[in-house]
Scaffold this active site. Structure first.
Site: not given
Ligand code: PAF
Length: 284
Positions: A189, A26, A155, A31, A33, A152
Protein backbone atom coordinates in the site's frame (compact mmCIF):
# COMPACT_ATOMS: atom_id res chain seq x y z
CA UNK A 1 9.94 -22.37 -10.67
CA UNK A 2 6.59 -23.93 -11.54
CA UNK A 3 3.56 -21.69 -12.06
CA UNK A 4 0.35 -23.37 -10.95
CA UNK A 5 -3.25 -22.16 -11.11
CA UNK A 6 -5.39 -24.98 -9.70
CA UNK A 7 -5.48 -26.87 -6.43
CA UNK A 8 -5.51 -30.21 -8.30
CA UNK A 9 -2.29 -29.32 -10.14
CA UNK A 10 -0.76 -27.96 -6.95
CA UNK A 11 -1.42 -31.22 -5.10
CA UNK A 12 0.05 -33.20 -8.00
CA UNK A 13 3.15 -31.02 -8.07
CA UNK A 14 3.57 -31.39 -4.31
CA UNK A 15 3.32 -35.19 -4.31
CA UNK A 16 6.42 -36.68 -2.73
CA UNK A 17 7.48 -33.41 -1.07
CA UNK A 18 8.03 -34.06 2.63
CA UNK A 19 8.90 -30.60 3.76
CA UNK A 20 7.09 -27.62 2.31
CA UNK A 21 7.05 -23.98 3.40
CA UNK A 22 4.22 -21.72 2.26
CA UNK A 23 4.41 -17.95 1.86
CA UNK A 24 0.89 -16.57 1.33
CA UNK A 25 0.84 -13.17 -0.41
CA UNK A 26 -1.50 -10.89 -2.28
CA UNK A 27 1.23 -10.08 -4.81
CA UNK A 28 2.78 -6.71 -5.67
CA UNK A 29 5.88 -8.15 -4.10
CA UNK A 30 8.51 -6.00 -2.40
CA UNK A 31 11.68 -6.68 -0.42
CA UNK A 32 9.58 -7.61 2.64
CA UNK A 33 7.92 -10.48 0.75
CA UNK A 34 11.26 -11.65 -0.64
CA UNK A 35 12.54 -11.79 2.91
CA UNK A 36 9.64 -14.12 3.75
CA UNK A 37 10.72 -16.35 0.85
CA UNK A 38 14.29 -16.33 2.14
CA UNK A 39 13.09 -17.38 5.60
CA UNK A 40 10.87 -20.07 4.04
CA UNK A 41 13.87 -21.48 2.17
CA UNK A 42 15.67 -21.85 5.50
CA UNK A 43 12.78 -24.01 6.76
CA UNK A 44 12.11 -26.34 3.85
CA UNK A 45 13.55 -27.33 0.46
CA UNK A 46 10.22 -26.74 -1.28
CA UNK A 47 8.83 -23.20 -1.08
CA UNK A 48 5.37 -22.41 -2.40
CA UNK A 49 4.38 -18.75 -2.73
CA UNK A 50 0.71 -18.01 -3.29
CA UNK A 51 -0.46 -14.84 -4.99
CA UNK A 52 -4.14 -14.20 -4.46
CA UNK A 53 -5.94 -10.93 -3.80
CA UNK A 54 -8.58 -12.32 -1.48
CA UNK A 55 -11.95 -10.56 -1.93
CA UNK A 56 -13.30 -12.00 1.35
CA UNK A 57 -10.94 -9.91 3.46
CA UNK A 58 -11.79 -6.56 1.83
CA UNK A 59 -14.63 -4.39 3.09
CA UNK A 60 -17.16 -2.83 0.70
CA UNK A 61 -15.38 0.55 0.74
CA UNK A 62 -11.85 -0.82 0.58
CA UNK A 63 -9.30 -1.07 -2.22
CA UNK A 64 -10.06 -4.54 -3.67
CA UNK A 65 -10.52 -3.26 -7.24
CA UNK A 66 -7.52 -0.95 -7.14
CA UNK A 67 -5.23 -3.28 -5.19
CA UNK A 68 -1.96 -3.31 -7.20
CA UNK A 69 -1.64 -6.39 -9.40
CA UNK A 70 1.84 -6.90 -10.86
CA UNK A 71 1.91 -10.62 -11.69
CA UNK A 72 4.67 -10.68 -14.33
CA UNK A 73 7.09 -8.68 -12.16
CA UNK A 74 6.13 -10.76 -9.10
CA UNK A 75 6.95 -14.02 -10.89
CA UNK A 76 10.33 -12.69 -12.01
CA UNK A 77 11.15 -11.70 -8.43
CA UNK A 78 10.09 -15.09 -7.07
CA UNK A 79 12.12 -16.93 -9.68
CA UNK A 80 15.20 -14.89 -8.73
CA UNK A 81 14.50 -15.45 -5.02
CA UNK A 82 14.49 -19.21 -5.56
CA UNK A 83 10.83 -20.10 -4.89
CA UNK A 84 9.95 -23.62 -6.04
CA UNK A 85 6.35 -22.93 -7.05
CA UNK A 86 4.05 -19.97 -7.41
CA UNK A 87 0.35 -20.68 -6.93
CA UNK A 88 -1.90 -18.14 -8.64
CA UNK A 89 -5.51 -19.29 -8.31
CA UNK A 90 -8.57 -17.55 -9.71
CA UNK A 91 -11.38 -16.36 -7.43
CA UNK A 92 -13.51 -19.30 -8.65
CA UNK A 93 -10.73 -21.73 -7.75
CA UNK A 94 -10.55 -20.48 -4.17
CA UNK A 95 -14.30 -19.94 -3.82
CA UNK A 96 -16.03 -22.91 -5.52
CA UNK A 97 -19.51 -21.35 -5.10
CA UNK A 98 -18.48 -18.03 -6.70
CA UNK A 99 -21.12 -17.15 -9.30
CA UNK A 100 -19.24 -14.36 -11.05
CA UNK A 101 -20.64 -11.78 -8.59
CA UNK A 102 -20.92 -13.16 -5.07
CA UNK A 103 -18.38 -15.43 -3.41
CA UNK A 104 -21.14 -17.42 -1.65
CA UNK A 105 -18.67 -18.57 1.00
CA UNK A 106 -21.25 -19.46 3.65
CA UNK A 107 -18.78 -21.29 5.89
CA UNK A 108 -16.03 -19.12 7.33
CA UNK A 109 -13.58 -19.22 10.21
CA UNK A 110 -15.24 -17.75 13.28
CA UNK A 111 -12.86 -15.64 15.31
CA UNK A 112 -12.94 -14.43 18.92
CA UNK A 113 -13.75 -10.85 19.92
CA UNK A 114 -10.13 -9.74 19.48
CA UNK A 115 -10.71 -9.87 15.72
CA UNK A 116 -13.01 -6.85 16.20
CA UNK A 117 -10.34 -4.96 18.12
CA UNK A 118 -7.49 -2.77 16.74
CA UNK A 119 -7.58 -3.12 12.91
CA UNK A 120 -10.72 -5.26 13.20
CA UNK A 121 -12.64 -2.32 14.68
CA UNK A 122 -12.45 -0.33 11.45
CA UNK A 123 -12.29 -3.38 9.15
CA UNK A 124 -15.24 -5.55 10.22
CA UNK A 125 -14.94 -9.10 8.88
CA UNK A 126 -11.40 -8.54 7.63
CA UNK A 127 -9.68 -11.06 9.88
CA UNK A 128 -12.35 -13.75 9.40
CA UNK A 129 -11.97 -13.35 5.62
CA UNK A 130 -8.20 -13.45 5.91
CA UNK A 131 -8.19 -16.51 8.19
CA UNK A 132 -10.66 -18.31 5.90
CA UNK A 133 -8.48 -17.91 2.83
CA UNK A 134 -5.32 -18.84 4.75
CA UNK A 135 -7.07 -22.01 5.96
CA UNK A 136 -7.99 -22.78 2.33
CA UNK A 137 -4.35 -22.24 1.30
CA UNK A 138 -3.18 -24.48 4.14
CA UNK A 139 -5.61 -27.17 2.92
CA UNK A 140 -4.41 -26.80 -0.66
CA UNK A 141 -0.68 -26.89 0.13
CA UNK A 142 -0.59 -28.80 3.44
CA UNK A 143 2.73 -27.15 4.33
CA UNK A 144 4.84 -27.98 7.37
CA UNK A 145 5.77 -24.29 7.69
CA UNK A 146 4.03 -21.02 6.83
CA UNK A 147 5.78 -17.66 6.92
CA UNK A 148 4.09 -14.33 7.77
CA UNK A 149 5.46 -10.87 8.48
CA UNK A 150 5.35 -9.23 11.90
CA UNK A 151 4.24 -5.98 10.27
CA UNK A 152 0.73 -7.46 10.27
CA UNK A 153 1.03 -8.28 13.95
CA UNK A 154 -2.68 -8.84 14.62
CA UNK A 155 -2.94 -11.05 11.52
CA UNK A 156 -0.01 -13.12 12.76
CA UNK A 157 -1.66 -13.42 16.18
CA UNK A 158 -5.00 -14.55 14.67
CA UNK A 159 -3.23 -17.16 12.54
CA UNK A 160 -1.17 -18.48 15.46
CA UNK A 161 -4.42 -18.92 17.41
CA UNK A 162 -6.13 -20.58 14.44
CA UNK A 163 -3.32 -23.09 13.93
CA UNK A 164 -3.27 -23.90 17.64
CA UNK A 165 -7.03 -24.19 18.15
CA UNK A 166 -7.61 -26.17 14.92
CA UNK A 167 -4.68 -28.47 15.77
CA UNK A 168 -3.05 -27.80 12.40
CA UNK A 169 0.37 -29.45 12.04
CA UNK A 170 1.95 -26.25 10.71
CA UNK A 171 4.70 -24.17 12.29
CA UNK A 172 4.04 -20.48 11.85
CA UNK A 173 7.28 -18.60 11.25
CA UNK A 174 7.26 -14.88 12.01
CA UNK A 175 9.51 -12.62 9.94
CA UNK A 176 10.81 -9.26 11.11
CA UNK A 177 9.41 -6.18 9.38
CA UNK A 178 11.54 -4.95 6.50
CA UNK A 179 11.83 -1.17 6.40
CA UNK A 180 12.86 1.53 3.96
CA UNK A 181 16.01 3.42 5.04
CA UNK A 182 13.60 6.09 6.40
CA UNK A 183 12.05 3.56 8.79
CA UNK A 184 8.81 3.21 6.81
CA UNK A 185 7.62 -0.40 6.95
CA UNK A 186 7.51 -1.95 3.48
CA UNK A 187 3.96 -2.51 2.29
CA UNK A 188 2.22 -2.90 -1.04
CA UNK A 189 0.00 0.00 0.00
CA UNK A 190 3.02 2.36 0.14
CA UNK A 191 2.59 2.52 -3.62
CA UNK A 192 -0.57 4.60 -3.07
CA UNK A 193 1.44 7.38 -1.37
CA UNK A 194 2.37 10.52 -3.27
CA UNK A 195 6.05 11.51 -3.19
CA UNK A 196 5.37 14.06 -0.44
CA UNK A 197 3.32 11.56 1.59
CA UNK A 198 6.05 8.94 1.24
CA UNK A 199 8.63 11.23 2.78
CA UNK A 200 6.19 12.00 5.60
CA UNK A 201 5.14 8.36 6.14
CA UNK A 202 8.20 7.43 8.22
CA UNK A 203 6.68 9.57 11.01
CA UNK A 204 4.46 6.64 11.96
CA UNK A 205 7.41 4.42 12.86
CA UNK A 206 9.30 7.34 14.42
CA UNK A 207 6.35 8.15 16.72
CA UNK A 208 6.02 4.50 17.76
CA UNK A 209 9.70 4.42 18.61
CA UNK A 210 9.35 7.68 20.54
CA UNK A 211 6.41 6.15 22.41
CA UNK A 212 8.55 3.12 23.34
CA UNK A 213 11.22 5.46 24.71
CA UNK A 214 8.59 7.30 26.79
CA UNK A 215 7.29 4.00 28.19
CA UNK A 216 10.84 2.99 29.15
CA UNK A 217 11.48 6.38 30.72
CA UNK A 218 8.23 6.80 32.65
CA UNK A 219 8.97 4.62 35.66
CA UNK A 220 6.32 3.54 38.19
CA UNK A 221 3.78 6.23 37.21
CA UNK A 222 3.27 4.54 33.83
CA UNK A 223 -0.04 5.74 32.32
CA UNK A 224 -0.49 3.82 29.08
CA UNK A 225 -3.73 5.53 28.05
CA UNK A 226 -2.22 8.99 28.44
CA UNK A 227 0.84 7.95 26.43
CA UNK A 228 -1.32 6.47 23.65
CA UNK A 229 -3.34 9.67 23.51
CA UNK A 230 -0.23 11.84 23.36
CA UNK A 231 0.99 9.88 20.32
CA UNK A 232 -2.42 10.12 18.62
CA UNK A 233 -2.41 13.90 19.12
CA UNK A 234 1.17 14.21 17.85
CA UNK A 235 0.39 12.25 14.69
CA UNK A 236 -2.84 14.16 14.11
CA UNK A 237 -0.98 17.45 14.49
CA UNK A 238 1.27 16.23 11.66
CA UNK A 239 -1.75 15.61 9.41
CA UNK A 240 -2.42 11.93 10.07
CA UNK A 241 -5.92 10.59 10.61
CA UNK A 242 -5.32 8.09 13.39
CA UNK A 243 -7.31 4.90 13.68
CA UNK A 244 -5.58 3.73 16.86
CA UNK A 245 -2.37 3.78 18.82
CA UNK A 246 -2.30 0.91 21.30
CA UNK A 247 0.14 -0.46 23.86
CA UNK A 248 -0.54 -4.18 24.18
CA UNK A 249 0.94 -7.35 25.59
CA UNK A 250 3.09 -9.04 22.96
CA UNK A 251 1.71 -12.54 23.51
CA UNK A 252 -2.05 -11.88 23.90
CA UNK A 253 -2.57 -8.39 22.41
CA UNK A 254 -4.39 -7.38 25.62
CA UNK A 255 -4.19 -3.77 26.87
CA UNK A 256 -0.90 -3.55 28.77
CA UNK A 257 -0.88 -3.26 32.54
CA UNK A 258 1.92 -1.75 34.64
CA UNK A 259 3.52 -5.07 35.54
CA UNK A 260 3.59 -6.36 31.91
CA UNK A 261 7.10 -6.43 30.50
CA UNK A 262 6.76 -7.95 27.02
CA UNK A 263 4.87 -5.39 24.99
CA UNK A 264 4.04 -4.36 21.46
CA UNK A 265 3.10 -0.84 20.46
CA UNK A 266 0.81 -0.78 17.44
CA UNK A 267 -0.75 1.88 15.25
CA UNK A 268 -2.94 2.30 12.21
CA UNK A 269 -3.36 5.70 10.60
CA UNK A 270 -4.24 7.28 7.32
CA UNK A 271 -2.05 9.65 5.39
CA UNK A 272 -4.34 11.17 2.77
CA UNK A 273 -6.38 8.19 1.62
CA UNK A 274 -3.71 5.57 2.38
CA UNK A 275 -4.11 3.53 5.55
CA UNK A 276 -0.80 2.35 6.99
CA UNK A 277 -0.08 0.06 9.93
CA UNK A 278 3.07 -0.50 11.93
CA UNK A 279 4.23 -1.86 15.27
CA UNK A 280 7.32 -1.96 17.47
CA UNK A 281 8.10 -4.62 20.07
CA UNK A 282 9.23 -3.49 23.48
CA UNK A 283 10.71 -5.48 26.36
CA UNK A 284 10.84 -3.64 29.68
O1 PAF B 1 -0.91 -10.47 4.48
C1 PAF B 1 -1.45 -10.70 3.37
O2 PAF B 1 -0.91 -10.39 2.32
C2 PAF B 1 -2.80 -11.39 3.34
O3 PAF B 1 -3.59 -11.01 4.41
C3 PAF B 1 -2.70 -12.93 3.27
C4 PAF B 1 -2.05 -13.50 4.51
C5 PAF B 1 -1.90 -13.33 2.04
C6 PAF B 1 -4.10 -13.54 3.16
O4 PAF B 1 -4.78 -13.09 2.05
Amino acid sequence: MQTIHTIVDLRLALQGQHSVALVPTMGNLHAGHLDLVKLAKQQAPCVVVSIFVNPLQFGANEDLVNYPRTLAADCEKLQAAGASMVFIPTVAEMYPDFDGQALNQSITVQLPAMADDLCGASRPGHFAGMATVVLKLFNAVMPQFAVFGKKDYQQLFVLQQMVKQFNLPIAIIAAETVREPSGLAMSSRNGYLSQAEKSQASQLHAELQALCEKIKGQGPKLDFLALEKETVLKLESQGWHVDYVAIRTASQLKPALVHDSDLVVLAAAKLGTTRLIDNVSLKL
